[in-house]
Design a protein around this motif. Structure first.
Motif, PDB file in Angstrom:
ATOM      1  N   LEU A   1      -7.469  46.670  34.008  1.00 38.91           N
ATOM      2  CA  LEU A   1      -8.348  47.756  33.308  1.00 38.91           C
ATOM      3  C   LEU A   1      -9.529  48.045  33.940  1.00 38.91           C
ATOM      4  CD1 LEU A   1      -7.720  46.852  29.572  1.00 38.91           C
ATOM      5  CD2 LEU A   1      -6.560  48.833  30.947  1.00 38.91           C
ATOM      6  N   ASN A   2     -10.322  47.045  34.269  1.00 41.40           N
ATOM      7  CA  ASN A   2     -11.623  47.117  35.117  1.00 41.40           C
ATOM      8  C   ASN A   2     -11.474  47.795  36.564  1.00 41.40           C
ATOM      9  OD1 ASN A   2     -12.751  45.636  32.992  1.00 41.40           O
ATOM     10  ND2 ASN A   2     -12.792  43.681  33.957  1.00 41.40           N
TER      11      ASN A   2
ATOM     12  N   SER B   1     -10.386  41.301  19.639  1.00 44.16           N
ATOM     13  CA  SER B   1     -11.585  42.201  19.452  1.00 44.16           C
ATOM     14  C   SER B   1     -12.466  42.195  20.745  1.00 44.16           C
ATOM     15  CB  SER B   1     -12.361  41.762  18.280  1.00 44.16           C
ATOM     16  OG  SER B   1     -11.601  42.141  17.193  1.00 44.16           O
ATOM     17  N   GLY B   2     -12.592  41.001  21.072  1.00 45.26           N
ATOM     18  CA  GLY B   2     -13.559  40.820  22.427  1.00 45.26           C
ATOM     19  C   GLY B   2     -13.045  40.267  23.756  1.00 45.26           C
ATOM     20  N   ALA B   3     -11.710  40.612  23.703  1.00 40.67           N
ATOM     21  CA  ALA B   3     -10.780  39.971  24.904  1.00 40.67           C
ATOM     22  C   ALA B   3     -11.033  40.680  26.144  1.00 40.67           C
ATOM     23  CB  ALA B   3      -9.525  39.897  24.519  1.00 40.67           C
ATOM     24  N   PHE B   4     -11.408  42.103  25.917  1.00 38.64           N
ATOM     25  CA  PHE B   4     -11.503  43.076  27.256  1.00 38.64           C
ATOM     26  C   PHE B   4     -12.964  43.560  27.375  1.00 38.64           C
ATOM     27  CE2 PHE B   4      -7.347  43.289  24.960  1.00 38.64           C
ATOM     28  CZ  PHE B   4      -6.586  42.814  26.148  1.00 38.64           C
TER      29      PHE B   4
ATOM     30  N   ASN C   1      -6.434  37.888  31.032  1.00 40.68           N
ATOM     31  CA  ASN C   1      -6.949  37.941  32.181  1.00 40.68           C
ATOM     32  C   ASN C   1      -6.550  39.071  33.268  1.00 40.68           C
ATOM     33  OD1 ASN C   1      -8.656  35.989  31.630  1.00 40.68           O
ATOM     34  ND2 ASN C   1      -7.489  34.235  32.442  1.00 40.68           N
ATOM     35  N   LYS C   2      -5.115  38.986  33.431  1.00 39.35           N
ATOM     36  CA  LYS C   2      -4.582  40.118  34.234  1.00 39.35           C
ATOM     37  C   LYS C   2      -4.892  41.656  33.736  1.00 39.35           C
ATOM     38  CE  LYS C   2      -1.401  41.477  37.464  1.00 39.35           C
ATOM     39  NZ  LYS C   2      -1.693  41.533  38.979  1.00 39.35           N
ATOM     40  N   THR C   3      -4.886  41.825  32.282  1.00 39.49           N
ATOM     41  CA  THR C   3      -5.033  43.085  31.891  1.00 39.49           C
ATOM     42  C   THR C   3      -6.377  43.532  31.978  1.00 39.49           C
ATOM     43  OG1 THR C   3      -3.318  42.560  30.147  1.00 39.49           O
ATOM     44  CG2 THR C   3      -5.075  44.329  29.630  1.00 39.49           C
TER      45      THR C   3
END
Length: 344
Positions: free
Chosen positions: A339-340, A84-87, A333-335
């Motif tokens: 995404l960012n 839920s808070g990973a991204f 971290n890669k995702t």
């Protein structure tokens, strides 16, 4: 029965939730089948008996509202993970497991919705959205905006009433009923020493292991045999023609088109390498399926292969077909990075 099965096999991953009932534990003795990895549980080779550490959790936390929701349609690599808070760029994450029936996916019309299609490398073989158990929207339903919802996922939509007869029928004729009952009653850790002794004898005298398992060239880890055996269409060493790669790319593109049509603002593709592709690709000519698909598709990629190859840590359990917490953390971290960079 599902609750008992879950506690019997997986309570070691959630020690705070373990059942304390002594009678329960005496009757339903816990199993070692998955405690030390699914590949250990298939082979019972004692030298690969590594207890699995719990995965890192990424719980929701207070931060500025982004009005973006991230959906993931994936497989066992991301099942049961708390993300839920990973991204950082998203308010929440919703996961759908492709291995089981789900859908149709209804998007929040008040948010910007993004999707990651996640695949284990081996599962690219034969994938077609039309062959999955996902229930999809028809073009007519998409045209009437039936695929959108104004009620957030945090608020439940009332479900249609199901009769007692229908509910009993679903339970009694559940295809997993017999297997679950057998596992609960007859699979327990009391017989582990006998299974290990038999497996060790077969391996030392005859070089035989369970059909589902393969030993790495350096003898340090186990692999799923279907990712090694060239007789399997999921093997990392089975040659793949350019036509086969084009077919996989076409099927992925068709899925991405559907998800875009139902309202996803952007669709990403993330392929998790087979552990044999990272740690033993030189045992036979490697087919480079993952890299060839990534190079051919037009879907934005969250690529892991080079990062995994360059990382000197162990990123997969040595006795399980899946990544370990470090492997998952590299993916998160890669995702986030991809995404960012796309959103900002």
């Amino acid at each position: 029965m599902n609750k008992i099965k879950s506690e019997k096999y997986f309570d070691h991953l959630y020690p705070g939730k373990a059942t304390e009932n002594a009678i329960y534990k005496a009757v339903f003795v816990h199993s070692d089948r998955w405690r030390y990895g699914d590949l250990y549980g298939l082979s019972y080779l004692h030298q690969y008996k590594y207890e699995l550490e719990p995965f890192k959790q990424y719980p929701a936390r207070s931060r500025p509202v982004t009005n973006r929701i991230l959906y993931i349609i994936g497989d066992s690599f991301l099942a049961d993970k708390i993300l839920s808070g990973a991204f950082h760029a998203f308010d929440d994450v919703y996961f759908f497991d492709r291995r089981f029936p789900f859908g149709p996916v209804k998007l929040d019309s008040t948010k910007q919705n993004y999707l990651i299609m996640e695949f284990a490398e081996r599962n690219l073989n034969g994938y077609s959205i039309g062959k999955t158990s996902e229930v999809r929207w028809t073009n007519k339903e998409i045209g009437t905006r039936a695929n959108l919802r104004t009620v957030p996922y945090s608020e439940k939509i009332p479900q249609p009433h199901t009769s007692i007869i229908d509910r009993l029928s679903t339970i009694l004729f559940n295809k997993d009923l017999s297997r679950n009952l057998e596992l609960i009653l007859f699979d327990n850790k009391m017989v582990t020493p006998f299974k290990e002794a038999k497996a060790s004898l077969n391996y030392r005298l005859f070089g035989r292991v369970a059909n589902e398992v393969a030993v790495s060239s350096n003898k340090e880890r186990l692999f799923l045999s279907l990712t090694v055996d060239t007789g399997s269409f999921q093997s990392a060493f089975r040659p793949k023609s350019a036509q086969a790669i084009d077919s996989m790319v076409h099927n992925l593109d068709e899925a991405a088109k559907y998800y875009s049509a139902i309202g996803f603002k952007q669709v990403f593709l993330s392929i998790i390498p087979n552990s044999v592709s990272i740690y033993d690709s030189g045992r036979m000519p490697y087919n480079h399926l993952l890299q060839r698909v990534e190079q051919s598709t037009h879907i934005p990629i969250i690529s892991l292969f080079e990062a995994y190859k360059a990382d000197r840590r162990n990123l997969f359990y040595k006795s399980d077909a899946h990544w370990n917490p470090s492997g998952l953390d590299v993916w998160v971290n890669k995702t986030n990075s991809v995404l960012n960079s796309t959103l900002y």
